[in-house]
Scaffold this motif. Structure first.
Motif, short mmCIF file in Angstrom:
data_model
loop_
_atom_site.label_atom_id
_atom_site.label_comp_id
_atom_site.label_asym_id
_atom_site.label_seq_id
_atom_site.Cartn_x
_atom_site.Cartn_y
_atom_site.Cartn_z
N VAL A 94 70.06 -52.12 -10.66
CA VAL A 94 69.33 -52.59 -11.85
C VAL A 94 70.32 -52.78 -13.00
CG1 VAL A 94 67.46 -52.15 -13.47
CG2 VAL A 94 67.28 -51.33 -11.11
N VAL A 95 70.31 -53.98 -13.59
CA VAL A 95 71.17 -54.29 -14.73
C VAL A 95 70.35 -54.16 -16.01
CG1 VAL A 95 72.67 -56.00 -15.80
CG2 VAL A 95 72.50 -55.87 -13.30
N THR A 96 70.84 -53.37 -16.97
CA THR A 96 70.16 -53.19 -18.24
C THR A 96 71.05 -53.66 -19.38
OG1 THR A 96 71.00 -50.95 -18.64
CG2 THR A 96 69.01 -51.15 -17.30
N PRO A 97 70.46 -54.12 -20.48
CA PRO A 97 71.30 -54.60 -21.59
C PRO A 97 71.96 -53.48 -22.38
CG PRO A 97 68.98 -54.77 -22.16
CD PRO A 97 69.04 -54.35 -20.73
N LEU A 98 71.45 -52.24 -22.25
CA LEU A 98 71.97 -51.13 -23.05
C LEU A 98 72.15 -49.89 -22.19
CD1 LEU A 98 69.53 -51.61 -26.04
CD2 LEU A 98 71.95 -52.20 -26.04
N THR A 120 77.76 -44.82 -15.96
CA THR A 120 78.44 -44.93 -17.24
C THR A 120 79.72 -44.11 -17.21
OG1 THR A 120 77.35 -43.00 -18.23
CG2 THR A 120 76.20 -45.12 -18.40
N ALA A 121 80.53 -44.27 -18.23
CA ALA A 121 81.75 -43.46 -18.33
C ALA A 121 81.40 -41.98 -18.39
CB ALA A 121 82.54 -43.88 -19.56
N GLU A 122 80.29 -41.65 -19.07
CA GLU A 122 79.89 -40.24 -19.20
C GLU A 122 79.47 -39.65 -17.86
OE1 GLU A 122 78.92 -42.68 -21.17
OE2 GLU A 122 79.95 -42.11 -23.03
N THR A 123 78.67 -40.39 -17.07
CA THR A 123 78.23 -39.84 -15.79
C THR A 123 79.40 -39.74 -14.81
OG1 THR A 123 77.52 -42.07 -15.10
CG2 THR A 123 75.84 -40.59 -16.02
N LEU A 124 80.33 -40.68 -14.89
CA LEU A 124 81.52 -40.61 -14.03
C LEU A 124 82.35 -39.38 -14.37
CD1 LEU A 124 82.59 -44.36 -13.97
CD2 LEU A 124 81.88 -43.02 -11.99
N THR A 125 82.52 -39.12 -15.67
CA THR A 125 83.31 -37.95 -16.10
C THR A 125 82.62 -36.66 -15.71
OG1 THR A 125 84.20 -39.20 -17.96
CG2 THR A 125 84.34 -36.81 -18.09
N ALA A 126 81.30 -36.59 -15.94
CA ALA A 126 80.54 -35.39 -15.61
C ALA A 126 80.60 -35.10 -14.11
CB ALA A 126 79.09 -35.53 -16.07
N ALA A 127 80.47 -36.13 -13.29
CA ALA A 127 80.54 -35.95 -11.84
C ALA A 127 81.92 -35.48 -11.41
CB ALA A 127 80.18 -37.25 -11.13
N GLU A 151 78.11 -55.16 -18.80
CA GLU A 151 79.56 -55.12 -18.94
C GLU A 151 80.23 -54.50 -17.72
OE1 GLU A 151 77.99 -55.89 -22.87
OE2 GLU A 151 77.43 -54.50 -21.29
N ARG A 152 79.58 -53.54 -17.08
CA ARG A 152 80.19 -52.86 -15.95
C ARG A 152 80.20 -53.73 -14.69
NH1 ARG A 152 82.22 -47.92 -15.10
NH2 ARG A 152 81.80 -47.34 -17.25
N LEU A 153 79.46 -54.83 -14.71
CA LEU A 153 79.45 -55.71 -13.54
C LEU A 153 80.84 -56.26 -13.22
CD1 LEU A 153 76.22 -57.83 -14.12
CD2 LEU A 153 76.57 -56.08 -12.38
N PHE A 187 74.13 -62.92 -26.34
CA PHE A 187 73.82 -61.52 -26.62
C PHE A 187 74.76 -60.60 -25.87
CE2 PHE A 187 71.68 -57.55 -25.45
CZ PHE A 187 71.33 -57.08 -26.69
N ARG A 188 75.01 -60.89 -24.62
CA ARG A 188 75.97 -60.13 -23.82
C ARG A 188 76.74 -61.14 -22.96
NH1 ARG A 188 74.99 -56.43 -26.65
NH2 ARG A 188 74.55 -54.26 -26.13
#
Length: 622
Positions: A94-98, A120-127, A151-153, A187-188
């Protein structure tokens, strides 16, 4: 001869019945049975048919992304005859704008027993801290729903995941949340990757764009063209985006948006109100928030009464904002950017306010749709329109040649909404026309359509009164913007030496700025989470320190010069040590310069002395 049995079809009555039975078994907390339109959406997704879903906020559009996964997981455990074997580990992307929206969806989906992760960068770091390789887990289909920003695509990590054969075989759907942002694709910029992404996915992967509003005609056609959806090759489900429990109100602003006074919305800044105020810019949001803080009693928790939600507020701060708004009656207002209007779900919002006309019609519907998520309460969606726009539109000039840049650049549906307000035309009927909402009464004025809550064109609606028991100060903020420098101490009596040179001042300014940023980012202070680092000098300024640097020779002199500095008590010693360090460096530099000048002078004198001696020898040989 026996008749050949009809192949199983998810879109048939049999298929929809299977889905309903599985949902009732797997989600007992879902007390209201699935609506026909929801079953229609899920069945077409399971059949691998691209499906465009347009439905109002609160409809349950997120279920389009995870219910098909839940159904296939159930069939893996409890196979049914005639139904084809699902892939061993069905996955949704699922692609989200935010990023915040992806995080919120992941939390919501997890409550239904589905493993969901926002990449996200946060979930990657936490994992990583937990010893997990999140990217490998996703590639191996150990997560059922993977949410990521556009953006991560384009990241190499996602490219590796998409090339993984196991992930490729198990990916059953590609969801695009808030698909209306694809139409103004600036927009993106990363959304440009979505058509390319589709080409790389297996044929069995269903495409599911969802949105609260995609206007018929040019906007809808543009979306289909962008996603390369050919006529007859996709399915569309369009529910009405009309919200009968939200009163639609347009007001003309009595003031501009460039200052620090916003009396038209003073009524929201009081205990018991639950409002979100949308602002075009972070600067406007801060100025309105500053105005709101000043309206609460002196001993109030001002920074909790009014919260900011922008692209520069941290995830921790935003989560704290949501918690306070849900649980604290004194947290009345969230000053929000457009990001909040995309999927943020707070059920106790009673008033959604656009301060200034939004940039698009879809933005107006999205932002006003944040209120009234609890269908049992009466909510209000306010739009305060700039006076200049109302005047321009009232003249009925051709849009595009009015001379008002914002009006000329406004999308046609938004223009029609402003025009309806100016000429007293029903706002709800106009909105239904713009959205292409179905229904026999959708194009009638409020009275004829028997609306429960009339719009402000059909029934003028006054701004709520501010209770007289809690009077507001008449002029809480100066009418013009003022810097954070309030008072400068009188330093006339302090003995003065030489001020800094231009070159040295620039060097010292860089040092002070670097230290201010470092200290500000490490402060456990509510202001530090929402204000930029120059607020560290609250009460004075960096230039004030540099102007008086030559007299900051003792701690006492620093106390006197910086008497109005808010952080003198906590950071005065550190500033004094920095000043002394810079002073020592300056003195050492000055000493070396003096020594160099003395050396050069001595050399010049010696050279001159030798030249004179030679002259005397030549001209006076005796």
């Amino acid at each position: 001869m026996a008749a050949t049995p009809t192949p199983f079809s998810w879109t048939s009555l049999e298929g929809r019945t299977v889905i309903r039975e599985i949902i009732e078994a797997r989600i007992p907390q879902w007390t209201t049975e699935p609506r026909p339109a929801q079953l229609e959406c899920w069945s077409h997704t399971l059949a691998g048919i691209p499906t465009i879903l347009i439905a109002l906020t609160g409809w349950g559009k997120t279920t389009a992304f995870f219910v098909p996964i839940l159904v296939l997981q159930h069939l893996l455990k409890y196979p049914k005859p005639r139904i084809p074997q699902p892939p061993p580990h069905p996955v949704a992307l699922v692609v989200t704008p935010l990023i915040e929206l992806g995080n919120a969806h992941a939390i919501e989906i997890t409550t239904f027993g589905i493993k969901a992760v926002s990449l996200t960068a946060e979930t990657l770091t936490a994992a990583s801290k937990e010893g997990q390789n999140l990217l490998k887990e996703i590639s191996e289909c150990r997560w059922d729903v993977v949410l990521l920003s556009a953006e991560r695509l384009v990241s190499p990590d996602v490219d590796d995941i998409l090339q993984n054969e196991r992930f490729h075989e198990n990916l059953i759907l590609l969801g695009i949340d808030e698909a209306h942002v694809l139409v103004p694709c600036d927009f993106r910029k990363a959304y440009l990757q979505i058509p390319l992404l589709r080409c790389r996915l297996p044929a069995h992967t269903a495409l599911i764009p969802v949105s609260v509003t995609i206007s018929p005609g040019a906007e809808f056609n543009s979306l289909c063209e962008w996603l390369e959806l050919k006529a007859g090759k996709y399915h569309i489900i369009q529910e009405s985006s009309e919200r009968p429990n939200i009163r639609m109100i347009f007001k003309e602003l009595t003031h501009g948006l460039g200052g620090y006074q916003f009396p038209d919305i003073a009524w929201v800044f009081r205990r018991g109100v639950k409002a979100v105020v949308y602002c075009h810019t972070i600067d406007l949001g801060f100025r309105v928030g500053y105005y709101g803080w000043s309206l609460y009693p002196e001993r109030s928790r001002h920074l909790d009464n009014v919260r900011l939600w922008t692209s520069i507020t941290s995830a921790a701060y935003n989560n704290r904002t949501l918690d306070l708004f849900k649980s604290e009656v004194d947290t009345s207002v969230i000053m929000a950017s457009i990001a909040f209007g995309m999927g943020m779900n707070l059920r106790n919002i009673t008033d959604s306010i656009n301060l200034g006309i939004p940039t698009t019609y879809a933005g107006l519907i999205q932002q006003n749709g944040r209120t009234g998520r609890d269908a049992g309460i009466e909510a209000r969606g306010w739009t305060y329109v700039e006076s200049s726009m109302c005047t321009t539109v009232a003249e009925d000039g051709d849009k595009g040649s009015t001379g008002n840049k914002r009006v000329d650049e406004m999308d046609s549906n938004l223009y029609e909404m402003v025009r309806a307000h100016v000429h007293g035309i029903c706002l709800i009927a106009t909105s239904n026309t713009c959205s292409g909402n179905p229904g026999e009464d959708s194009l009638f004025p409020c009275a004829q359509a028997k609306q429960c809550l009339f719009c402000s064109s059909c029934q003028p609606y006054p701004s709520p009164n501010i209770p007289s028991s809690d009077p507001l100060p008449p002029n809480p903020i100066p009418p013009n913007p003022v810097p954070l420098v309030f008072m400068v101490p009188n330093v006339d009596a302090i003995p003065s030496t030489s001020p800094l040179t231009k070159k040295v001042r620039a060097i010292f300014s860089a040092w002070l700025e670097g230290v201010a940023v470092e200290i500000w980012n490490s402060k456990d202070d509510p202001y530090a989470s929402i204000l930029p680092f120059p607020a560290f000098w609250h009460g004075i300024s960096q230039d004030h320190i540099l102007d008086n640097f030559h007299v900051l020779t003792t701690r006492t002199s620093l106390n006197r010069i910086c008497a109005n500095w808010k952080y003198l008590g906590s950071d005065g010693d550190g500033l004094y040590q920095l000043v002394q360090c810079l002073r020592q460096g300056l003195e050492e530099h000055t000493r070396k310069q003096k020594e160099e000048r003395a050396r050069k002078s001595a050399a010049m004198r010696a050279k001159n002395k030798g030249a004179i001696h030679l002259y005397l020898i030549v001209h006076n040989p005796n």
